[in-house]
Design a protein around this motif. Structure first.
Motif, short mmCIF file in Angstrom:
data_model
loop_
_atom_site.label_atom_id
_atom_site.label_comp_id
_atom_site.label_asym_id
_atom_site.label_seq_id
_atom_site.Cartn_x
_atom_site.Cartn_y
_atom_site.Cartn_z
N PRO A 223 0.80 -1.22 0.00
CA PRO A 223 0.00 0.00 0.00
C PRO A 223 0.84 1.28 0.00
O PRO A 223 0.28 2.37 -0.15
N ASN A 224 2.15 1.15 0.14
CA ASN A 224 3.01 2.33 0.28
C ASN A 224 3.74 2.74 -0.99
O ASN A 224 4.45 3.74 -1.00
N ARG A 225 3.60 1.95 -2.07
CA ARG A 225 4.29 2.33 -3.31
C ARG A 225 3.51 1.79 -4.51
O ARG A 225 2.74 0.84 -4.40
N ASP A 226 3.73 2.42 -5.65
CA ASP A 226 3.13 1.95 -6.89
C ASP A 226 3.86 0.67 -7.31
O ASP A 226 5.07 0.67 -7.49
N SER A 227 3.12 -0.39 -7.42
CA SER A 227 3.69 -1.69 -7.75
C SER A 227 2.75 -2.40 -8.71
O SER A 227 1.53 -2.34 -8.55
N PRO A 228 3.28 -3.10 -9.72
CA PRO A 228 2.40 -3.78 -10.67
C PRO A 228 1.89 -5.14 -10.16
O PRO A 228 1.04 -5.74 -10.79
N GLU A 229 2.38 -5.62 -9.02
CA GLU A 229 1.99 -6.94 -8.53
C GLU A 229 0.65 -6.90 -7.81
O GLU A 229 0.34 -5.94 -7.10
N LYS B 242 -2.60 -1.63 -13.26
CA LYS B 242 -3.08 -2.42 -12.12
C LYS B 242 -3.99 -1.57 -11.24
O LYS B 242 -5.07 -2.00 -10.85
N CYS B 243 -3.56 -0.34 -10.93
CA CYS B 243 -4.35 0.55 -10.08
C CYS B 243 -5.73 0.82 -10.67
O CYS B 243 -6.73 0.76 -9.98
N THR B 244 -5.76 1.10 -11.95
CA THR B 244 -7.03 1.37 -12.63
C THR B 244 -7.94 0.15 -12.57
O THR B 244 -9.14 0.26 -12.26
N PHE B 245 -7.38 -1.04 -12.84
CA PHE B 245 -8.19 -2.26 -12.82
C PHE B 245 -8.74 -2.53 -11.41
O PHE B 245 -9.92 -2.83 -11.25
N ILE B 246 -7.89 -2.41 -10.39
CA ILE B 246 -8.35 -2.68 -9.02
C ILE B 246 -9.38 -1.64 -8.60
O ILE B 246 -10.35 -1.96 -7.90
N GLN B 247 -9.22 -0.41 -9.04
CA GLN B 247 -10.19 0.64 -8.73
C GLN B 247 -11.56 0.30 -9.33
O GLN B 247 -12.59 0.40 -8.66
N ASN C 202 -3.87 -4.43 1.38
CA ASN C 202 -2.61 -3.89 0.87
C ASN C 202 -2.79 -3.05 -0.40
O ASN C 202 -1.91 -3.05 -1.27
N CYS C 203 -3.91 -2.37 -0.50
CA CYS C 203 -4.18 -1.51 -1.66
C CYS C 203 -4.00 -0.06 -1.23
O CYS C 203 -4.33 0.31 -0.11
N GLN C 204 -3.48 0.75 -2.13
CA GLN C 204 -3.28 2.16 -1.83
C GLN C 204 -4.62 2.86 -1.61
O GLN C 204 -5.61 2.53 -2.26
N SER C 205 -4.64 3.82 -0.68
CA SER C 205 -5.89 4.50 -0.35
C SER C 205 -6.47 5.24 -1.56
O SER C 205 -7.67 5.35 -1.69
N LYS C 206 -5.59 5.71 -2.47
CA LYS C 206 -6.09 6.42 -3.66
C LYS C 206 -6.92 5.49 -4.55
O LYS C 206 -7.83 5.93 -5.24
N ILE C 207 -6.64 4.20 -4.52
CA ILE C 207 -7.40 3.22 -5.30
C ILE C 207 -8.76 2.98 -4.66
O ILE C 207 -9.76 2.85 -5.34
N MET C 208 -8.78 2.95 -3.34
CA MET C 208 -9.99 2.60 -2.61
C MET C 208 -10.90 3.80 -2.39
O MET C 208 -11.93 3.67 -1.74
#
Length: 165
Positions: A107-113, A133-138, A157-163
């Motif tokens: 959740p602390n860095r942009d990661s493609p995994e 990845k972020c767009t898809f998870i969003q 473990n997802c970034q808050s900007k995605i959620m």
């Protein structure tokens, strides 16, 4: 036509489905095959796609509006394109209700995994880019929140900007 448009047209449109999102992926870990595989189909591209039934259109004389009805079914589909082919092949498909967990890994860095855990399957993926990845998870999170009433999957473990935070 780009790959995602072609997938939407070839795989989902003929079944009256609408592709809501897609991400090009590779396996993060090799899948163990319990037998000696022979005659494989070679290299391929893999896409994880989110789809649902299309919204219904209602026509009132000269006015056209889109209802806000929820699709009766939403699914996650693995689609492949084999080397040397211009067509796409539908592989595994899960109903959205079978999704138990989405793990964004860090959740602390942009990661493609990311990982997807279903009732009877678990896959570890690497997206072509962290932003894809972020767009898809969003889109996946929004779809789950909007269309699942029971047993929504856990997003960890997802970034808050995605959620949406």
């Amino acid at each position: 036509m780009n790959a995602k448009s072609a997938i939407s047209k070839e795989i989902f449109a003929p079944r009256d489905e609408r592709m809501l999102g897609a991400v090009q992926v590779k396996r993060r870990t090799k899948k163990k095959i319990p037998f000696l595989a022979t005659g494989g189909q070679g290299e391929y591209l893999t896409y994880i796609c989110l789809s649902g039934n299309p919204f219904h259109y209602i026509f009132f004389s000269f006015i056209c509006s889109v209802t806000n009805k929820k699709p009766s079914q939403a699914s996650i589909t693995k689609v492949k394109q084999f080397e040397g082919s211009t067509t796409f092949v539908r592989r595994t498909q899960w109903m959205l209700e079978q999704l138990r967990q989405v793990n964004g890994i860090d959740p602390n860095r942009d990661s493609p995994e990311f990982d997807l855990l279903f009732e009877n399957a678990f896959d570890q993926w690497v997206a072509s880019t962290a932003s894809e990845k972020c767009t898809f998870i969003q889109v996946l999170h929004h779809t789950c929140q909007r269309y699942l009433t029971d047993k929504k999957p856990e997003f960890i473990n997802c970034q808050s900007k995605i959620m949406g935070g």
